[in-house]
Structure formats: structure tokens, C-alpha cells
Design a protein around this motif. Structure first.
Motif, PDB file in Angstrom:
ATOM      1  N   ASN A 246       0.862  -1.180   0.000  1.00  0.00           N
ATOM      2  CA  ASN A 246       0.000   0.000   0.000  1.00  0.00           C
ATOM      3  C   ASN A 246       0.900   1.232   0.000  1.00  0.00           C
ATOM      4  O   ASN A 246       1.663   1.439   0.945  1.00  0.00           O
ATOM      5  CB  ASN A 246      -0.889  -0.008   1.242  1.00  0.00           C
ATOM      6  N   PRO A 247       0.840   2.067  -1.033  1.00  0.00           N
ATOM      7  CA  PRO A 247       1.724   3.233  -1.087  1.00  0.00           C
ATOM      8  C   PRO A 247       1.588   4.161   0.118  1.00  0.00           C
ATOM      9  O   PRO A 247       2.506   4.924   0.415  1.00  0.00           O
ATOM     10  CB  PRO A 247       1.289   3.945  -2.371  1.00  0.00           C
ATOM     11  N   LEU A 248       0.471   4.097   0.813  1.00  0.00           N
ATOM     12  CA  LEU A 248       0.257   4.971   1.967  1.00  0.00           C
ATOM     13  C   LEU A 248       1.153   4.622   3.146  1.00  0.00           C
ATOM     14  O   LEU A 248       1.360   5.439   4.043  1.00  0.00           O
ATOM     15  CB  LEU A 248      -1.207   4.906   2.409  1.00  0.00           C
ATOM     16  N   HIS A 249       1.702   3.408   3.151  1.00  0.00           N
ATOM     17  CA  HIS A 249       2.445   2.948   4.320  1.00  0.00           C
ATOM     18  C   HIS A 249       3.870   2.515   3.978  1.00  0.00           C
ATOM     19  O   HIS A 249       4.474   1.732   4.701  1.00  0.00           O
ATOM     20  CB  HIS A 249       1.692   1.806   4.993  1.00  0.00           C
ATOM     21  N   VAL A 250       4.413   3.053   2.893  1.00  0.00           N
ATOM     22  CA  VAL A 250       5.725   2.604   2.436  1.00  0.00           C
ATOM     23  C   VAL A 250       6.826   2.947   3.437  1.00  0.00           C
ATOM     24  O   VAL A 250       7.736   2.133   3.676  1.00  0.00           O
ATOM     25  CB  VAL A 250       6.035   3.172   1.026  1.00  0.00           C
ATOM     26  N   SER A 251       6.777   4.109   4.066  1.00  0.00           N
ATOM     27  CA  SER A 251       7.841   4.496   4.996  1.00  0.00           C
ATOM     28  C   SER A 251       7.873   3.585   6.216  1.00  0.00           C
ATOM     29  O   SER A 251       8.943   3.132   6.645  1.00  0.00           O
ATOM     30  CB  SER A 251       7.653   5.953   5.433  1.00  0.00           C
ATOM     31  N   GLU A 252       6.676   3.313   6.775  1.00  0.00           N
ATOM     32  CA  GLU A 252       6.603   2.423   7.933  1.00  0.00           C
ATOM     33  C   GLU A 252       7.096   1.023   7.575  1.00  0.00           C
ATOM     34  O   GLU A 252       7.805   0.373   8.361  1.00  0.00           O
ATOM     35  CB  GLU A 252       5.165   2.325   8.438  1.00  0.00           C
ATOM     36  N   LEU A 253       6.724   0.569   6.389  1.00  0.00           N
ATOM     37  CA  LEU A 253       7.080  -0.783   5.973  1.00  0.00           C
ATOM     38  C   LEU A 253       8.585  -0.921   5.747  1.00  0.00           C
ATOM     39  O   LEU A 253       9.204  -1.884   6.223  1.00  0.00           O
ATOM     40  CB  LEU A 253       6.322  -1.156   4.705  1.00  0.00           C
ATOM     41  N   THR A 254       9.175   0.020   5.052  1.00  0.00           N
ATOM     42  CA  THR A 254      10.610  -0.091   4.787  1.00  0.00           C
ATOM     43  C   THR A 254      11.417  -0.001   6.084  1.00  0.00           C
ATOM     44  O   THR A 254      12.424  -0.695   6.237  1.00  0.00           O
ATOM     45  CB  THR A 254      11.068   0.985   3.786  1.00  0.00           C
ATOM     46  N   ALA A 255      10.969   0.826   7.015  1.00  0.00           N
ATOM     47  CA  ALA A 255      11.657   0.925   8.302  1.00  0.00           C
ATOM     48  C   ALA A 255      11.556  -0.380   9.070  1.00  0.00           C
ATOM     49  O   ALA A 255      12.537  -0.834   9.691  1.00  0.00           O
ATOM     50  CB  ALA A 255      11.068   2.075   9.121  1.00  0.00           C
ATOM     51  N   MET A 256      10.383  -1.004   9.035  1.00  0.00           N
ATOM     52  CA  MET A 256      10.190  -2.275   9.732  1.00  0.00           C
ATOM     53  C   MET A 256      11.087  -3.361   9.150  1.00  0.00           C
ATOM     54  O   MET A 256      11.707  -4.136   9.885  1.00  0.00           O
ATOM     55  CB  MET A 256       8.729  -2.714   9.639  1.00  0.00           C
ATOM     56  N   LEU A 257      11.181  -3.423   7.833  1.00  0.00           N
ATOM     57  CA  LEU A 257      12.033  -4.426   7.194  1.00  0.00           C
ATOM     58  C   LEU A 257      13.495  -4.252   7.604  1.00  0.00           C
ATOM     59  O   LEU A 257      14.193  -5.230   7.899  1.00  0.00           O
ATOM     60  CB  LEU A 257      11.890  -4.344   5.671  1.00  0.00           C
ATOM     61  N   ALA A 258      13.939  -3.013   7.631  1.00  0.00           N
ATOM     62  CA  ALA A 258      15.321  -2.749   8.045  1.00  0.00           C
ATOM     63  C   ALA A 258      15.543  -3.167   9.497  1.00  0.00           C
ATOM     64  O   ALA A 258      16.575  -3.764   9.833  1.00  0.00           O
ATOM     65  CB  ALA A 258      15.645  -1.273   7.849  1.00  0.00           C
ATOM     66  N   ASP A 259      14.575  -2.885  10.349  1.00  0.00           N
ATOM     67  CA  ASP A 259      14.676  -3.271  11.758  1.00  0.00           C
ATOM     68  C   ASP A 259      14.741  -4.790  11.922  1.00  0.00           C
ATOM     69  O   ASP A 259      15.394  -5.299  12.850  1.00  0.00           O
ATOM     70  CB  ASP A 259      13.491  -2.728  12.553  1.00  0.00           C
ATOM     71  N   ASP A 260      14.071  -5.519  11.014  1.00  0.00           N
ATOM     72  CA  ASP A 260      14.050  -6.986  11.101  1.00  0.00           C
ATOM     73  C   ASP A 260      15.298  -7.632  10.521  1.00  0.00           C
ATOM     74  O   ASP A 260      15.434  -8.862  10.556  1.00  0.00           O
ATOM     75  CB  ASP A 260      12.801  -7.534  10.392  1.00  0.00           C
ATOM     76  N   GLY A 261      16.198  -6.827   9.953  1.00  0.00           N
ATOM     77  CA  GLY A 261      17.462  -7.376   9.472  1.00  0.00           C
ATOM     78  C   GLY A 261      17.624  -7.418   7.968  1.00  0.00           C
ATOM     79  O   GLY A 261      18.673  -7.852   7.469  1.00  0.00           O
ATOM     80  N   TRP A 262      16.614  -6.961   7.219  1.00  0.00           N
ATOM     81  CA  TRP A 262      16.744  -6.911   5.767  1.00  0.00           C
ATOM     82  C   TRP A 262      17.630  -5.724   5.383  1.00  0.00           C
ATOM     83  O   TRP A 262      17.604  -4.676   6.032  1.00  0.00           O
ATOM     84  CB  TRP A 262      15.381  -6.764   5.104  1.00  0.00           C
TER      85      TRP A 262
END
Length: 285
Positions: A246-262
Motif C-alpha cells: 500500500n503506497p500509503l504505508h511505504v515508509s513504515e514498511l521499509t523501516a520495519m524491514l530494516a529493523d528486522d534485518g533486511w
């Protein structure tokens, strides 16, 4: 009644609900389905008499279109990324944007073979099937919580002559597959917030499965959290994750992925210029 008259009358019937160009496409799609003729053939034979059965069948389609039912569900199939796929109300109708995700993966893995691929929330199986056809000698696993969706996906895989391992299960409860076993993990999970329903068309809201579309407003990353955490466990070192988002939540999603080790987390735009996809890399050990 000739084919031309049937076409024109059907377009006129649809005019209260559909723009002329869309109505024409819908009628031609129905005629192609029932006659097996291409659009060129129909133009060349436009003065040919339409059979009573054809008139009856097309009229039935128009009735259902006027109730906002999608043409794909009416005809039981859709054409997507070079594939003719069965669709029922158990599965979402594959979108053009999702086809772009296949192209992104194919570009990244051009020339590679023997890849292990996992498609989470497979629905109709469209992503898994397209990748199984495109990636040489790939071993594809596809999962979904819905038994109805998996029935459709299995039929589509058989019709498209690809071998896919299908597995039913709840993504939120974990994926029972070995650690470090996947080169590619891909998913188009539910991501539309409940509050966005107000701006959506009736043919989506009234017919497509809400469980495959919507997430709560207060938990828009509900499925992505599970995908990220399971994905980092399941991916090989150097494996990649691909998501439709969902383009509305791209910032939250990318930050979460980085936090998880991606790492190398990257948002990509679709044909309309919206950030519709994210890809990420599991770093080497």
C-alpha cells in the motif's frame, strides 16, 4: 440480429453504468469468450447472424454486469501476464500492477535457474505460476489460508502445466518450512485499510473476498510483519524478498524491514508512478 447489432445493443444497455469505451471492452470480451473469435474476426464477420444461444449468453452477462459483478467472475477466467487463469469469488482478480512485480523479479534473476521460490498469500496462484514458468527449473511453493483459493490455484497450475507445491496455513501463525530454504520470497498480502473502502467501486466491495483485501486501520502492516519475520528466517543468505504494498504505508514498511534485518530495502514505483513494490535482501552471514 447480426454480431454488430448485438454488440451495439449490449453497449447501449451498459451505458447507464459504464463509459462507452469500457462498455465496448466488456461486450467484446464476452463475445470473444462465447464465440472463440478474435476481435479482428468479429469485425470481419460483423454482419454475420448471431445465434439465439449467443444472444442469450451475452444478455445474461449484461444483466450481471449491471449488478456490478466483475466480468472475470461472470466468465470464470481472466487473462493476466500471458496466462489464462480461472477466477472465482474465492480469489482476487489479478491486477495489472501485480504483473509488474513478476517483471521486477525476472529482471533480477535473468539467467538464473534452480531457484527455490515461496509465494505467500497465493490466492489464484498467479504469482507462483508466472514465476514457475519464467524461472528455469524453479521449485515453487505457494501458501494460503483459504481452502477455496487453493482449489483455484491448483486448477490454474494444472491448466498452465507447472509444478507447484501448495500448502494451506495461517501466515500469522508461521510457515512450517525449513530455515534458510528459499532464494525468493514474494507476497501480495491484504493491505487496503478498512477506511479506504469508501473510495472503492461496488464491483470490488460487493464481489471480491474482503479477507484477501482489507486490514484494520490500526494495524496496516499486520501481514507484512509476519512476512518479514518469517521471510528473514526462511531466506538463504543473499535471498530476496519482494512485496506488493500500500503506497500509503511505504515508509513504515521499509523501516520495519530494516529493523528486522533486511538490507538494500528499496521501494519501487508502478506504471502510475506510485510506490507499489518493495524489495529487500537478506545479508550474507
Amino acid at each position: 440480429m447480426t454480431l454488430r447489432q448485438l454488440t451495439d445493443n449490449s453497449i447501449d444497455r451498459l451505458s447507464p453504468l459504464y463509459e462507452t469505451s469500457e462498455a465496448r471492452w466488456l461486450v467484446r470480451t464476452a463475445l470473444e469468450h462465447f464465440t472463440g473469435m478474435s476481435r479482428t474476426d468479429m469485425m470481419l464477420r460483423s454482419d454475420q447472424e448471431a445465434s439465439e444461444m449467443l444472444i442469450h449468453n451475452v444478455s445474461g452477462v449484461i444483466d450481471r454486469l449491471l449488478d456490478n459483478e466483475p466480468i472475470q467472475y461472470i466468465l470464470g477466467e481472466t487473462y493476466w501476464h500471458g496466462l489464462t487463469l480461472k477466477v472465482t469469488p474465492d480469489v482476487l482478480i489479478p491486477r495489472v500492477e501485480t504483473s509488474e512485480l513478476i517483471d521486477i523479479i525476472n529482471d533480477d534473476y535473468a539467467g538464473r535457474s534452480d531457484l527455490k521460490v515461496l509465494d505467500l498469500c497465493t490466492g489464484s496462484g498467479c504469482i507462483a505460476i508466472a514465476l514457475a514458468r519464467a524461472l528455469p527449473f524453479s521449485r515453487v511453493t505457494a501458501t494460503d489460508i483459504s481452502a477455496g483459493a487453493l482449489r483455484v490455484a491448483r486448477e490454474n497450475a494444472a491448466d498452465c502445466k507447472v509444478k507447484i507445491t501448495f500448502q494451506q496455513g495461517d501466515l500469522l501463525a508461521g510457515v512450517g518450512l525449513p530455515e534458510g530454504s528459499m532464494d525468493i520470497i514474494v507476497s501480495n498480502p491484504p493491505y487496503i485499510c478498512d477506511s479506504e473502502k469508501a473510495g472503492m467501486s461496488a464491483n470490488v466491495l460487493d464481489y471480491e473476498p474482503h479477507s484477501a483485501l482489507f486490514v484494520p486501520d490500526d494495524d496496516p502492516l499486520k501481514f507484512y510483519r509476519a512476512i518479514s519475520r518469517e521471510g528473514i528466517r526462511l531466506a538463504v543468505a543473499g535471498g530476496r524478498l519482494y512485496l506488493e504494498i500500500n503506497p500509503l504505508h511505504v515508509s513504515e514498511l521499509t523501516a520495519m524491514l530494516a529493523d528486522d534485518g533486511w538490507t538494500e530495502v528499496e521501494a519501487l514505483k508502478d506504471m502510475h508512478g506510485r510506490e507499489r513494490f518493495v524489495k529487500a535482501l537478506k545479508p550474507a552471514d
